[in-house]
Write a protein that holds these residues in place. Structure first.
Motif, PDB file in Angstrom:
ATOM      1  N   THR A  43       0.819  -1.213   0.000  1.00 23.79           N
ATOM      2  CA  THR A  43       0.000   0.000   0.000  1.00 23.79           C
ATOM      3  C   THR A  43       0.854   1.264   0.000  1.00 23.79           C
ATOM      4  O   THR A  43       0.519   2.257  -0.659  1.00 23.79           O
ATOM      5  CB  THR A  43      -0.929   0.007   1.229  1.00 23.79           C
ATOM      6  N   LEU A  44       1.984   1.238   0.708  1.00 23.62           N
ATOM      7  CA  LEU A  44       2.768   2.447   0.928  1.00 23.62           C
ATOM      8  C   LEU A  44       4.075   2.502   0.152  1.00 23.62           C
ATOM      9  O   LEU A  44       4.758   3.518   0.178  1.00 23.62           O
ATOM     10  CB  LEU A  44       3.078   2.599   2.429  1.00 23.62           C
ATOM     11  N   SER A  45       4.449   1.419  -0.530  1.00 21.25           N
ATOM     12  CA  SER A  45       5.765   1.381  -1.176  1.00 21.25           C
ATOM     13  C   SER A  45       5.942   2.489  -2.209  1.00 21.25           C
ATOM     14  O   SER A  45       7.071   2.903  -2.499  1.00 21.25           O
ATOM     15  CB  SER A  45       6.003   0.015  -1.828  1.00 21.25           C
ATOM     16  N   ASP A  46       4.844   3.010  -2.748  1.00 28.82           N
ATOM     17  CA  ASP A  46       4.942   4.096  -3.723  1.00 28.82           C
ATOM     18  C   ASP A  46       5.577   5.344  -3.112  1.00 28.82           C
ATOM     19  O   ASP A  46       6.155   6.167  -3.827  1.00 28.82           O
ATOM     20  CB  ASP A  46       3.554   4.432  -4.274  1.00 28.82           C
ATOM     21  N   LEU A  47       5.492   5.480  -1.790  1.00 30.77           N
ATOM     22  CA  LEU A  47       6.081   6.645  -1.130  1.00 30.77           C
ATOM     23  C   LEU A  47       7.597   6.670  -1.277  1.00 30.77           C
ATOM     24  O   LEU A  47       8.220   7.735  -1.227  1.00 30.77           O
ATOM     25  CB  LEU A  47       5.716   6.645   0.365  1.00 30.77           C
ATOM     26  N   VAL A  48       8.201   5.486  -1.421  1.00 34.04           N
ATOM     27  CA  VAL A  48       9.662   5.400  -1.543  1.00 34.04           C
ATOM     28  C   VAL A  48      10.088   4.921  -2.926  1.00 34.04           C
ATOM     29  O   VAL A  48      11.191   4.435  -3.119  1.00 34.04           O
ATOM     30  CB  VAL A  48      10.251   4.494  -0.444  1.00 34.04           C
TER      31      VAL A  48
END
Length: 393
Positions: free
Chosen positions: A301-306
């Motif tokens: 869900t959050l890997s796009d942030l990095v």
């Protein structure tokens, strides 16, 4: 090298001269690839003021008014009240206080919490939101409810909110670059407190147009007027937690911010909103669920942030050159957040240059990071070019 456009300066050379300067003019150093001539440096930074200190305002009296009368007396006479983190009131159990830096809690009396006491606290606080959180108007305190299947409140977690000034010295130099910063760390380590002070410093000292997207009123406090701790930053409240991503986009489209501050990025829609905002050239300051960089990287869900992950098939020669399998994971896009800071403790941070750290981790290598701590005089000390190996650093 053009230092005006490159935030990090490489000091790998035969002769290295190093000067102590204040954090208002200091330039952070590079995390260069290890070479034979690279030296491990330790830099002690002076405070931006003549004395390093952290000032805390907690408005404890307003917090105690929510609690049963006998608990107020106990806590007021407690020598550790400055370290009070939260008070837990569960129906039919002994009331418990928890303190910063201590494992477990301490019972406040020998009799159990009554339903009438929970009702009194509920009346004192007022209406709870859809996330079962409420605040005390004009303060930063947070009250969270546990409900029964019938919807009745059977437990309260009453958390002390503190306006802390002084933590900004840990990250003040990075703010000057206008790059987005993501903070991760376990609950209670002080992420929201740091967000609050960054909002104040960016608006009042850097004169930026700052908008705080405040989902649970934790950053700006309860009530229509935001707490003075966020300085001149504007605050947009979020009616429902599920609408946070919409309010983030609305802030950009309607209010022309230069900086957006958002707490607890936790859904795919919020991660996409962050990327959309970053692509418009707006500085983002945020927090996300997870304790380490690899927690965010492995979170679909959050890997796009990095930068996100994608599977790439290598040719035979490339695979042999890398000594890897033909199918490997690579970063698929530039990170939304230029810097990522792991808050291990309140005064122990690990700073990543996100793009470089992610690429090295995907290659099975250990990235180079900065370790930021406070010394015995409470001044910020930065250790550079430290090899990152997860929990050990």
């Amino acid at each position: 090298m053009n230092t005006a456009t490159t935030p990090y300066l490489s000091l790998c050379s035969y002769n290295i001269t190093f000067h102590l300067v204040s954090t208002s003019t200091w330039k952070p150093l590079a995390f260069p690839p290890p070479t034979k001539r690279c030296h491990s440096l330790r830099c002690r930074l002076s405070s931006r003021s003549s004395t390093a200190h952290v000032a805390v305002e907690d408005d404890l009296q307003a917090f105690l008014q929510v609690l049963p009368y006998d608990l107020r007396e106990v806590l007021l006479n407690d020598p550790r009240r400055a370290q009070l983190l939260e008070v837990v009131l569960d129906l039919g159990r002994l009331p418990e206080a928890r303190y910063l830096g201590e494992q477990g809690g301490q019972y406040l009396r020998s009799t159990e919490v009554l339903k009438e006491e929970l009702e009194y606290a509920q009346d004192a606080v007022g209406e709870f939101g859809g996330d079962n959180r409420a605040g005390i108007e004009g303060t930063l305190h947070r009250i969270s409810a546990i409900r029964s299947r019938k919807g009745e409140i059977v437990g309260l977690t009453c958390r002390v909110g503190r306006a802390v000034s002084g933590h900004i010295d840990m990250v003040h130099d990075l703010l000057a670059y206008g790059k987005s910063i993501l903070f991760v760390g376990r609950p209670g380590v002080g992420k929201t407190t740091v967000m609050r002070e960054i909002a104040r410093v960016l608006s009042d000292e850097f004169h930026k147009r700052v908008v705080v997207v405040d989902t649970s009123n934790e950053i700006g406090g309860d009530g229509d007027i935001p707490h003075a701790a966020i300085g001149g930053a504007r605050r947009m409240q979020v009616p429902e937690p599920s609408l946070q991503h919409r309010i983030m986009i609305e802030a950009v489209e309607n209010h022309m911010p230069e900086v957006i501050i958002v707490d607890e990025i936790g859904t795919e829609a919020e991660a996409l909103a962050c990327r959309s905002i970053a692509e418009r050239g707006i500085m983002l300051i945020g927090t996300a669920h997870g304790e380490r960089l690899d927690n965010v990287l492995k979170n679909h869900t959050l890997s796009d942030l990095v930068g996100g992950l994608e599977t790439v098939t290598l040719g035979d020669e490339e695979a042999r050159a890398r000594r890897s399998q033909k199918s490997v994971l690579e970063r698929k896009a530039p990170p939304t957040f230029y810097f990522l800071i792991e808050m291990r403790e309140r005064h122990h941070w690990v700073t990543h240059l996100t793009e470089k750290s992610v690429d090295m981790m995907l290659q099975g290598k250990s990235p180079l990071v900065e370790i930021r701590r406070r010394d015995e005089q409470f001044r910020v000390v930065i250790e550079r070019w430290k090899t990152y190996d997860g929990d050990e650093i």
